[in-house]
Design an enzyme around this catalytic site. Structure first.
Site, PDB file in Angstrom:
ATOM      1  N   GLU A  94       0.811  -1.221   0.000  1.00  0.00           N
ATOM      2  CA  GLU A  94       0.000   0.000   0.000  1.00  0.00           C
ATOM      3  C   GLU A  94       0.844   1.270   0.000  1.00  0.00           C
ATOM      4  O   GLU A  94       0.358   2.356   0.287  1.00  0.00           O
ATOM      5  CB  GLU A  94      -0.959  -0.033   1.187  1.00  0.00           C
ATOM      6  CG  GLU A  94      -1.918  -1.212   1.055  1.00  0.00           C
ATOM      7  CD  GLU A  94      -2.862  -1.392   2.211  1.00  0.00           C
ATOM      8  OE1 GLU A  94      -2.806  -0.571   3.151  1.00  0.00           O
ATOM      9  OE2 GLU A  94      -3.647  -2.343   2.182  1.00  0.00           O
TER      10      GLU A  94
ATOM     11  N   LYS B 130     -15.543  -1.342   2.459  1.00  0.00           N
ATOM     12  CA  LYS B 130     -14.794  -1.837   1.302  1.00  0.00           C
ATOM     13  C   LYS B 130     -15.811  -2.400   0.318  1.00  0.00           C
ATOM     14  O   LYS B 130     -16.499  -3.373   0.633  1.00  0.00           O
ATOM     15  CB  LYS B 130     -13.821  -2.940   1.727  1.00  0.00           C
ATOM     16  CG  LYS B 130     -12.659  -2.458   2.579  1.00  0.00           C
ATOM     17  CD  LYS B 130     -11.864  -3.656   3.067  1.00  0.00           C
ATOM     18  CE  LYS B 130     -10.609  -3.216   3.811  1.00  0.00           C
ATOM     19  NZ  LYS B 130      -9.944  -4.362   4.460  1.00  0.00           N
TER      20      LYS B 130
END
Length: 434
Positions: A208, A342
């Site tokens: 990430e 999400k």
């Protein structure tokens, strides 16, 4: 009179995500003219209650991770059913796909197939109406830019190092605008690189975009982040606060109900876990902890919420998996005070919006999030503004798959102009103000 935005074509293809794994991209065409395109993300540490991402399992192709079956499901099963439908009927289209699948967890057609279509439909409709996506989904009141929850140090499943906890993040709560918030984060990120180099650590980045050095303990990341915030000229806690995602479900042993910090060489009970977090919150300017105990440890969650629920944000990710049934149970039991959103955990735009609405009605905050396997798709940037969520979690300012979302938010802030609101500490609307 309702505008007719007939879906005239649907096409899915296999593309690559930021980890070099295949994922699904879908294009939906409205009135033979307006195209909506969406690419689906993929997680590394996945909750056991998540909707199923359909993979081919053919070891000769992409080591079993191909998504040709999901692509085929879009092109041959979903497309014939939704062609001719009005793209404005998002709820109806999503409901139809859920029924076509017929399973609790979307395992027949694949959440990756269904989500790709769901998002592409919304984008096609927005394009046909000449509206930005955030305004199409959120209406005239969509104006809140999010406080970034920026992952700048990685451990756990997102890195190959000696840290048990997965993500160490910064939140620029003292900024006056999103563009200033982004600058504060980027400056801190660059200073963190220098702090790590000065301590002799490497500065390679994880999935990430955060650094993944071989630190000595689970507390050292907090020390170096505080130092980086100060070196960047900011006050820890006042200008920039810290957020954590330890992903403790990865450390939890369900048989004995204990947490195994293998890299640290310690085993903790749920009581000791709560004590561990309470001490860290006292010592460091931590404003948010995600998945502080495991997804199945409801008792641990209750204890953690009683200890810290009035002081800091306690986010349920693996706990809730963007699922209204799981969230309803959490609300009833009074555990956590925030939900991580999400899109691919639940698999449609409609169900995602339902989860956000349920959270808000119960006084829970919602944090819109990326996955560790991302693409250049920027839907979540528009979504977070559409629902006025006030917080986004989408990685470090160092990889295009992450930065694409931040750049889209800069554009949205510019487009909104004087009506744009950056909430700062008010993003945590349900906490007792210190």
């Amino acid at each position: 009179m309702k505008v007719d935005l007939s879906i005239t074509a649907v096409k899915a293809r296999e593309i690559l995500d930021s980890r070099g794994n295949p994922t699904v991209e879908v294009e939906v065409v409205v009135n033979d003219e307006f195209v909506g395109r969406a690419a689906v993300p993929s997680g590394a540490s996945t909750g056991i209650f998540e909707a199923v991402e359909l993979r081919d399992g053919d070891k000769k192709r992409y080591m079993g991770k191909g998504v040709l079956k999901a692509v085929e499901n879009v092109n041959e099963v979903i497309a014939p059913e939704i062609i001719g439908m009005n793209a404005l009927n998002q709820v109806e289209i999503d409901k139809l796909m859920i029924e076509l699948d017929g399973t609790e967890n979307k395992s027949k057609l694949g959440a990756n197939a269904i989500l790709g279509v769901s998002l592409a439909v919304a984008k096609a409709a927005a394009n046909a109406l000449g509206l930005p996506l955030y305004q199409y989904i959120g209406g005239v009141n969509a104006k809140y830019l999010p406080v970034p929850m920026m992952n700048i140090l990685n451990g756990g499943k997102h890195a190959d190092n000696s840290v048990d906890l997965q993500e160490f993040m910064i939140m620029p709560v003292g900024a006056k605008s999103f563009s200033e918030a982004l600058r504060m984060c980027a400056e801190t990120f660059h200073h963190l690189r220098n702090v790590l180099k000065a301590r002799g650590y490497n500065t390679t980045v994880g999935d990430e975009g955060g650094f993944a050095p071989n630190l000595k303990s689970n507390e050292e990341p907090l020390e170096v982040i505080v130092e980086a915030i100060e070196k960047a000229g900011y006050t820890p806690g006042k200008d920039i606060a810290i957020a954590l995602d330890p992903a403790t479900s990865e450390l939890y042993n369900e048989e004995d109900g204990k947490y195994y910090f293998e890299r640290e060489g310690k085993v903790r009970t749920k009581e000791e876990m709560v004590e561990f977090w309470v001490k860290l919150v006292e010592k460091y300017p931590i404003v948010s902890i995600e998945d502080g105990v495991a997804e199945e440890d409801w008792e641990g969650w209750k204890m953690l919420t009683e200890a810290l629920g009035n002081k800091i944000q306690l986010v349920g990710d693996d706990l809730f998996v963007t699922n209204t049934k799981r969230l309803a149970k959490g609300i009833e039991l009074g555990v956590a005070n925030s939900i991580l959103i999400k899109l691919n955990q639940i698999g449609t735009l409609t169900e995602t919006l339902e989860a956000i609405e349920m959270a808000n009605r119960a006084g829970y905050t919602a944090v819109v999030s990326h996955r560790s396997g991302e693409t250049e798709d920027t839907t979540i940037a528009d979504l977070v503004v559409a629902v006025n969520a006030g917080q986004i979690k989408t990685g470090a300012p160092s990889r295009t798959d992450r930065v694409a979302k931040y750049n889209q938010l800069l554009r949205i802030e510019e487009e909104l102009g004087s009506v744009a609101v950056y909430p700062g500490m008010n993003a945590f609307f349900n906490l007792k103000k210190k």
